[in-house]
Motif scaffolding. Sequence first.
Motif, mmCIF file in Angstrom:
data_model
loop_
_atom_site.group_PDB
_atom_site.id
_atom_site.type_symbol
_atom_site.label_atom_id
_atom_site.label_comp_id
_atom_site.label_asym_id
_atom_site.label_seq_id
_atom_site.Cartn_x
_atom_site.Cartn_y
_atom_site.Cartn_z
ATOM 1 N N GLY A 164 0.767 -1.242 0.000
ATOM 2 C CA GLY A 164 0.000 0.000 0.000
ATOM 3 C C GLY A 164 0.794 1.284 0.000
ATOM 4 O O GLY A 164 0.347 2.289 0.522
ATOM 5 N N GLY A 165 2.007 1.273 -0.572
ATOM 6 C CA GLY A 165 2.808 2.481 -0.599
ATOM 7 C C GLY A 165 3.666 2.672 0.631
ATOM 8 O O GLY A 165 4.344 3.694 0.764
ATOM 9 N N MET A 166 3.657 1.704 1.546
ATOM 10 C CA MET A 166 4.451 1.821 2.763
ATOM 11 C C MET A 166 5.942 1.761 2.474
ATOM 12 O O MET A 166 6.765 2.078 3.324
ATOM 13 C CB MET A 166 4.063 0.720 3.747
ATOM 14 C CG MET A 166 2.599 0.701 4.117
ATOM 15 S SD MET A 166 2.091 2.145 5.052
ATOM 16 C CE MET A 166 2.589 1.646 6.686
ATOM 17 N N ARG A 167 6.317 1.340 1.271
ATOM 18 C CA ARG A 167 7.725 1.303 0.870
ATOM 19 C C ARG A 167 8.342 2.687 0.981
ATOM 20 O O ARG A 167 9.533 2.833 1.261
ATOM 21 C CB ARG A 167 7.813 0.801 -0.572
ATOM 22 C CG ARG A 167 9.224 0.541 -1.063
ATOM 23 C CD ARG A 167 9.769 -0.725 -0.436
ATOM 24 N NE ARG A 167 10.995 -1.158 -1.101
ATOM 25 C CZ ARG A 167 11.660 -2.241 -0.773
ATOM 26 N NH1 ARG A 167 11.205 -3.015 0.203
ATOM 27 N NH2 ARG A 167 12.767 -2.589 -1.388
ATOM 28 N N ALA A 401 1.567 1.283 -5.818
ATOM 29 C CA ALA A 401 1.069 0.688 -4.571
ATOM 30 C C ALA A 401 -0.047 1.532 -3.963
ATOM 31 O O ALA A 401 -1.040 0.994 -3.456
ATOM 32 C CB ALA A 401 2.217 0.524 -3.575
ATOM 33 N N VAL A 402 0.103 2.858 -3.997
ATOM 34 C CA VAL A 402 -0.922 3.748 -3.448
ATOM 35 C C VAL A 402 -2.206 3.635 -4.254
ATOM 36 O O VAL A 402 -3.310 3.566 -3.699
ATOM 37 C CB VAL A 402 -0.414 5.199 -3.418
ATOM 38 C CG1 VAL A 402 -1.565 6.168 -3.107
ATOM 39 C CG2 VAL A 402 0.693 5.364 -2.392
ATOM 40 N N ILE A 403 -2.084 3.604 -5.587
ATOM 41 C CA ILE A 403 -3.265 3.472 -6.445
ATOM 42 C C ILE A 403 -3.964 2.141 -6.190
ATOM 43 O O ILE A 403 -5.198 2.081 -6.053
ATOM 44 C CB ILE A 403 -2.870 3.598 -7.926
ATOM 45 C CG1 ILE A 403 -2.398 5.021 -8.235
ATOM 46 C CG2 ILE A 403 -4.050 3.239 -8.828
ATOM 47 C CD1 ILE A 403 -1.849 5.195 -9.627
ATOM 48 N N ALA A 404 -3.180 1.055 -6.108
ATOM 49 C CA ALA A 404 -3.762 -0.270 -5.879
ATOM 50 C C ALA A 404 -4.473 -0.319 -4.532
ATOM 51 O O ALA A 404 -5.597 -0.827 -4.424
ATOM 52 C CB ALA A 404 -2.677 -1.342 -5.956
ATOM 53 N N PHE A 405 -3.813 0.208 -3.488
ATOM 54 C CA PHE A 405 -4.432 0.193 -2.164
ATOM 55 C C PHE A 405 -5.738 0.975 -2.166
ATOM 56 O O PHE A 405 -6.757 0.504 -1.645
ATOM 57 C CB PHE A 405 -3.489 0.782 -1.120
ATOM 58 C CG PHE A 405 -4.128 0.938 0.232
ATOM 59 C CD1 PHE A 405 -4.133 -0.106 1.140
ATOM 60 C CD2 PHE A 405 -4.765 2.120 0.588
ATOM 61 C CE1 PHE A 405 -4.753 0.028 2.376
ATOM 62 C CE2 PHE A 405 -5.389 2.262 1.818
ATOM 63 C CZ PHE A 405 -5.382 1.212 2.712
#
Length: 491
Positions: A164-167, A401-405
């Motif tokens: 979710g963009g936590m990377r 990741a942000v878009i997918a989350f």
Amino acid sequence: MGAKGRETLLDAKPILKVLALLLVVLAAFMIPPIVLLGLESDPDLWAFLKSLALVATVSVGLLVWTWRTPVELKTRDMFVLTTLSWVSISAFASLPLILGAPQLSFTDAVFESVSAITTTGSTVLTKIELLSDGLKLWRGLMQWLGGIGIIVMAIAILPFLKVGGMRLFQTESSDWSDKVLPRAGGIAKASTVIYLGFTLAAILCYRLAGMGTLDAIVHAMSSVSTGGFANYDASFGIYRDRPVILWLGCLFMLAGALPFVLYIRLVRDSRGALWQDQQVRGLVMVLAIVIGVLTLYRMLAFGEVPFAALTAVAFNVISVVTTTGYSSEDYSLWGPLAVTTFFFITFIGGCSGSTSGGMKIFRFQIGGLMLLNQLRYLVHPSGVFAQRYNGRPLNDEVVRAVIAFSFFFFLTFAVLALALAAMGLDMVTAITGAATALANVGPGLGETIGPAGNFLSLPAAAKWLLCVGMLMGRLEILTVLLLLMPFFWRK
């Protein structure tokens, strides 16, 4: 058993060993209620002793079986462990609620414990003030344990899994660890110390402000963990005539909603670390706008004096945005503007690396940056526009990741709401129930699950569905969703 079966069994041992260690921690957390109930000679003592014995038996059995197994977890193992750890702890934490005085059904007890461990704050209990002191303490301890678990997960696990963009925050944590502490494990330990410090400070402040000792302890744990369990059916409404307590609640809820890694940096080498962070500034800006608008609205619509309006609005808005879930009054009676506003801010959440749930403020900020760049492309199709967040370039991996989350968050929300409606729940209850479960907020809106109600009257199937929603929201959706994909289990 074939070779394939033996390989699967051996792969499970490291996961079971870690789960056993987590159950040992859960068993240790049962000791304070046991001591308190023993001092009071309360019958609930036996419920906790039986629960402790069962948890200890299972954990010791697993440790003996996996004693020689090295804990070497691959990425796939971490996904399984992350989900199983929250499920298993929630299941075993429900035992005192089943065996104790409330004698909840298995469904209600699991719902209560999942709500506690995920720091959601939804409850099926009524007449909470009549519970034994041991059970009140246990509800607070479950949320406190869940809160520190969330911090560790956000710092050490989810960035590693690229969820979710936590990377984006693994990069930050790595850079800070070079300056502050050598490893992510060290950051997690320091965060635990700060978490404990905030809790002790909250206990002292609440006690000095007039709370009883047990109330101060439980409310401190549920404030800092942004969990929201209170010792009264009226939540913080019991303290409406003590504004100082409400403002203290605002302070400690907000403290729990900020990135704990920033506190480490603040203490060790940077006094401006908090305000320099784009997440923190964004959260403060959202709170200031919403609180300002609703305070003015209450003054104009109800003729309320400024300080009283500001206190009520600030407490309840901060509670919802930080996903704590306390209420000082039934804000669903404040009028259409307030109700609609509370529904939308349910999704926001606090900062990454905090105890808050929700979508997290950074995802809204990144979405805004992407929208702004898209508008620029419409005017300058050949232009090259760098996307930066907190002074760092946003790479394609984080953006994807942000878009997918975000997509799966709202898709899951829609599916949950439709499923709840199919079970006979009215539209407001179905929609806000799905939102509050997925965002880990606590109360929804409406007469049934609003600030003045609870979740007891919901059908059993709806409670199980909400448990799934709470776990998915806490584990950032994709962590759980991936386990449902057939390709995840293929060699």
